[in-house]
Design an enzyme around this catalytic site. Sequence first.
Site, PDB file in Angstrom:
ATOM      1  N   LEU A 110       0.859  -1.362  -0.041  1.00 47.74           N
ATOM      2  CA  LEU A 110      -0.116   0.039  -0.045  1.00 47.74           C
ATOM      3  C   LEU A 110       0.901   1.231   0.047  1.00 47.74           C
ATOM      4  O   LEU A 110       2.118   1.306   0.591  1.00 47.74           O
ATOM      5  CB  LEU A 110      -0.951  -0.023   1.283  1.00 47.74           C
ATOM      6  CG  LEU A 110      -2.109  -1.061   1.165  1.00 47.74           C
ATOM      7  CD1 LEU A 110      -2.864  -1.127   2.397  1.00 47.74           C
ATOM      8  CD2 LEU A 110      -3.158  -0.545   0.199  1.00 47.74           C
ATOM      9  N   ASP A 111       0.514   2.217  -0.773  1.00 48.55           N
ATOM     10  CA  ASP A 111       1.404   3.357  -0.638  1.00 48.55           C
ATOM     11  C   ASP A 111       1.370   4.277   0.426  1.00 48.55           C
ATOM     12  O   ASP A 111       0.488   3.952   1.368  1.00 48.55           O
ATOM     13  CB  ASP A 111       1.090   4.153  -2.085  1.00 48.55           C
ATOM     14  CG  ASP A 111      -0.295   4.757  -2.153  1.00 48.55           C
ATOM     15  OD1 ASP A 111      -0.889   5.342  -0.961  1.00 48.55           O
ATOM     16  OD2 ASP A 111      -0.920   4.993  -3.172  1.00 48.55           O
ATOM     17  N   LYS A 112       1.973   5.279   0.534  1.00 50.43           N
ATOM     18  CA  LYS A 112       2.417   6.091   1.813  1.00 50.43           C
ATOM     19  C   LYS A 112       0.967   6.677   2.277  1.00 50.43           C
ATOM     20  O   LYS A 112       0.402   6.830   3.560  1.00 50.43           O
ATOM     21  CB  LYS A 112       3.030   7.072   1.568  1.00 50.43           C
ATOM     22  CG  LYS A 112       3.584   7.956   2.807  1.00 50.43           C
ATOM     23  CD  LYS A 112       4.619   9.097   2.346  1.00 50.43           C
ATOM     24  CE  LYS A 112       4.804  10.116   3.632  1.00 50.43           C
ATOM     25  NZ  LYS A 112       5.603  11.011   3.556  1.00 50.43           N
ATOM     26  N   ASP A 113       0.102   7.346   1.534  1.00 52.59           N
ATOM     27  CA  ASP A 113      -1.184   7.922   1.745  1.00 52.59           C
ATOM     28  C   ASP A 113      -2.256   6.903   1.919  1.00 52.59           C
ATOM     29  O   ASP A 113      -3.617   7.340   2.115  1.00 52.59           O
ATOM     30  CB  ASP A 113      -1.724   8.809   0.338  1.00 52.59           C
ATOM     31  CG  ASP A 113      -0.349  10.022   0.491  1.00 52.59           C
ATOM     32  OD1 ASP A 113       0.172  10.191   1.557  1.00 52.59           O
ATOM     33  OD2 ASP A 113       0.001  10.385  -0.646  1.00 52.59           O
ATOM     34  N   SER A 114      -2.145   5.558   1.771  1.00 50.70           N
ATOM     35  CA  SER A 114      -3.275   4.716   1.613  1.00 50.70           C
ATOM     36  C   SER A 114      -3.118   4.080   3.116  1.00 50.70           C
ATOM     37  O   SER A 114      -2.019   3.685   3.893  1.00 50.70           O
ATOM     38  CB  SER A 114      -3.353   3.603   0.524  1.00 50.70           C
ATOM     39  OG  SER A 114      -3.360   4.379  -0.746  1.00 50.70           O
TER      40      SER A 114
END
Length: 250
Positions: A110-114
């Site tokens: 999952l990316d940083k903002d997720s």
Amino acid sequence: MKEKPPVLEPIRINRYLASCGLGSRRSCEAFIRSGLVKVNDKTVRSLSLKINPQDKVEFNGQILSPLKKDYFIFYKPRGFICSKTVLLGERTIYHILPPSFQKFFYVGRLDKDSEGLILLTNDGLLTNKILHPKFHFPKTYLVSLASPFDENSKKELLRGMYMEGKIAKVQDVQIKEKNRLKIILTQGIKRQIRNMLSILGYRVTRLQRISLGPLTLKGLNVGQYRRLTKKEIDLLYAAIEAASPANKTQ
């Protein structure tokens, strides 16, 4: 100290290395080609080699043996990246997990903002099957948008669009509220949902993975983790078997 389970029959070397927790079979093949693996004190580069129970296998000088497999669900918070490499100014998920979790790799980045569900395990074979494109393993997300979602955009997401050299499309889209969606993916293209929606003119304000196959976030708050039950492990393997291309062609 608990005794590690023995290998009962000869298996291919990449599969053996994966069972020792070195990663997916593909990444283990790279280790073999690089000359980092020895069998019975001899460097090997053949991917067809099979390992017998009595063989001594070393990786980078360390003697290997299959690990006791373990599985955890982790509710990743926003603001953390999925990486074992510490980048300047960034916090990884391993900053908030116990030190012992360094031996586990994450399944489903999952990316940083997720935020949301990540599977943590030392089971390299299972990891390979979940992540391999041919298995089309389902992942479910709740997505909030900065503006209302147009019904016509649903067709575009399902039909697909050209992105990163391939056709990116979603498996299913449900409109939960005017600016809130439930999306199911069976692909694994980097930042796929965000980029697809951006192409259609939408800005994602929140992205949360709520399930990975049969696994859900039930009972977990942000930043918490728990070990999978035997029932959940059985369901996970059953879901992988159901997603197998061999079964889909029958």
